[in-house]
Design a protein around this motif. Structure first.
Motif, PDB file in Angstrom:
ATOM      1  N   THR A   1      48.260  27.489  44.057  1.00 55.42           N
ATOM      2  CA  THR A   1      48.597  28.399  43.055  1.00 55.42           C
ATOM      3  C   THR A   1      47.386  29.127  42.498  1.00 55.42           C
ATOM      4  O   THR A   1      46.312  28.678  43.031  1.00 55.42           O
ATOM      5  N   TYR A   2      47.379  30.105  41.977  1.00 58.68           N
ATOM      6  CA  TYR A   2      46.505  31.019  41.181  1.00 58.68           C
ATOM      7  C   TYR A   2      45.468  29.852  40.174  1.00 58.68           C
ATOM      8  O   TYR A   2      44.404  30.505  40.418  1.00 58.68           O
ATOM      9  N   GLU A   3      46.196  29.149  39.527  1.00 58.07           N
ATOM     10  CA  GLU A   3      45.473  28.250  38.628  1.00 58.07           C
ATOM     11  C   GLU A   3      44.577  27.585  39.349  1.00 58.07           C
ATOM     12  O   GLU A   3      43.376  27.318  39.147  1.00 58.07           O
TER      13      GLU A   3
ATOM     14  N   THR B   1      38.689  38.972  44.548  1.00 60.16           N
ATOM     15  CA  THR B   1      37.985  38.895  43.581  1.00 60.16           C
ATOM     16  C   THR B   1      36.852  39.939  43.373  1.00 60.16           C
ATOM     17  O   THR B   1      36.378  39.911  44.436  1.00 60.16           O
TER      18      THR B   1
ATOM     19  N   PHE C   1      43.225  28.127  42.392  1.00 57.26           N
ATOM     20  CA  PHE C   1      42.245  29.076  42.696  1.00 57.26           C
ATOM     21  C   PHE C   1      41.012  29.240  41.818  1.00 57.26           C
ATOM     22  O   PHE C   1      39.789  28.847  41.753  1.00 57.26           O
ATOM     23  N   LYS C   2      41.637  29.517  40.569  1.00 60.32           N
ATOM     24  CA  LYS C   2      40.601  29.584  39.480  1.00 60.32           C
ATOM     25  C   LYS C   2      39.998  28.475  38.794  1.00 60.32           C
ATOM     26  O   LYS C   2      38.745  28.335  38.939  1.00 60.32           O
TER      27      LYS C   2
ATOM     28  N   VAL D   1      40.757  39.358  39.203  1.00 59.80           N
ATOM     29  CA  VAL D   1      41.405  38.488  40.408  1.00 59.80           C
ATOM     30  C   VAL D   1      42.768  39.217  40.482  1.00 59.80           C
ATOM     31  O   VAL D   1      43.357  39.196  39.495  1.00 59.80           O
TER      32      VAL D   1
ATOM     33  N   ASP E   1      51.190  37.996  48.811  1.00 61.45           N
ATOM     34  CA  ASP E   1      50.904  37.090  47.699  1.00 61.45           C
ATOM     35  C   ASP E   1      49.914  35.873  47.721  1.00 61.45           C
ATOM     36  O   ASP E   1      49.489  35.310  46.631  1.00 61.45           O
ATOM     37  N   ARG E   2      49.438  35.480  49.109  1.00 58.19           N
ATOM     38  CA  ARG E   2      48.616  34.484  49.315  1.00 58.19           C
ATOM     39  C   ARG E   2      47.038  34.905  49.211  1.00 58.19           C
ATOM     40  O   ARG E   2      46.206  34.253  49.180  1.00 58.19           O
TER      41      ARG E   2
ATOM     42  N   VAL F   1      44.300  37.201  47.754  1.00 56.70           N
ATOM     43  CA  VAL F   1      43.905  37.591  46.573  1.00 56.70           C
ATOM     44  C   VAL F   1      42.183  38.383  46.618  1.00 56.70           C
ATOM     45  O   VAL F   1      41.391  38.043  47.809  1.00 56.70           O
TER      46      VAL F   1
ATOM     47  N   LEU G   1      44.933  32.417  50.336  1.00 58.85           N
ATOM     48  CA  LEU G   1      45.121  31.142  50.070  1.00 58.85           C
ATOM     49  C   LEU G   1      46.040  30.260  50.951  1.00 58.85           C
ATOM     50  O   LEU G   1      46.880  30.779  51.882  1.00 58.85           O
TER      51      LEU G   1
ATOM     52  N   ARG H   1      46.201  39.763  43.093  1.00 60.14           N
ATOM     53  CA  ARG H   1      47.055  39.547  44.689  1.00 60.14           C
ATOM     54  C   ARG H   1      47.324  41.004  45.428  1.00 60.14           C
ATOM     55  O   ARG H   1      47.665  41.795  44.610  1.00 60.14           O
TER      56      ARG H   1
END
Length: 99
Positions: free
Chosen positions: A15-17, A50, A19-20, A38, A45-46, A48, A10, A40
């Motif tokens: 944020t993961y949100e 899936t 991304f979702k 999903v 932590d960037r 991910v 990312l 990390r």
């Protein structure tokens, strides 16, 4: 069993949100046709991964492909994903029942 696998990094600050929201379809009335996870990377932590587990044939997947993501998912993901390191569709050759 088919598995669609994506490893993405990312962009900084995403944020993961976000991304979702970029790829999950808006209309989920009938439920999602696959098991999704999903996760990390604990070292970055960037990044991910899936994984979609699709209990269907390749022909069924081709028919359902359009409902697995938003119609504009590629454009939305391009705004928040820095790189895609892996993207593929895999078919099981054996599983834990064969061990």
């Amino acid at each position: 069993m088919l598995r669609a696998v994506f490893v993405r990094t990312l962009k900084v600050g995403v944020t993961y949100e976000q991304f979702k929201n970029a790829w999950v379809p808006e209309d989920m009335d009938g439920g999602y046709p696959a098991k999704v996870s999903v996760a990390r990377n604990v070292a970055d932590d960037r990044q991910v991964i899936t994984v979609l587990e699709l209990d269907m044939s390749l022909a069924e997947f081709e028919n359902k492909r359009a409902v697995l993501t938003r119609p504009d998912a590629l454009e939305r993901l391009a705004e928040i994903v820095d790189t895609t390191e892996l993207e593929g569709l895999y078919e099981d050759v054996f599983d834990d029942r064969d061990l």
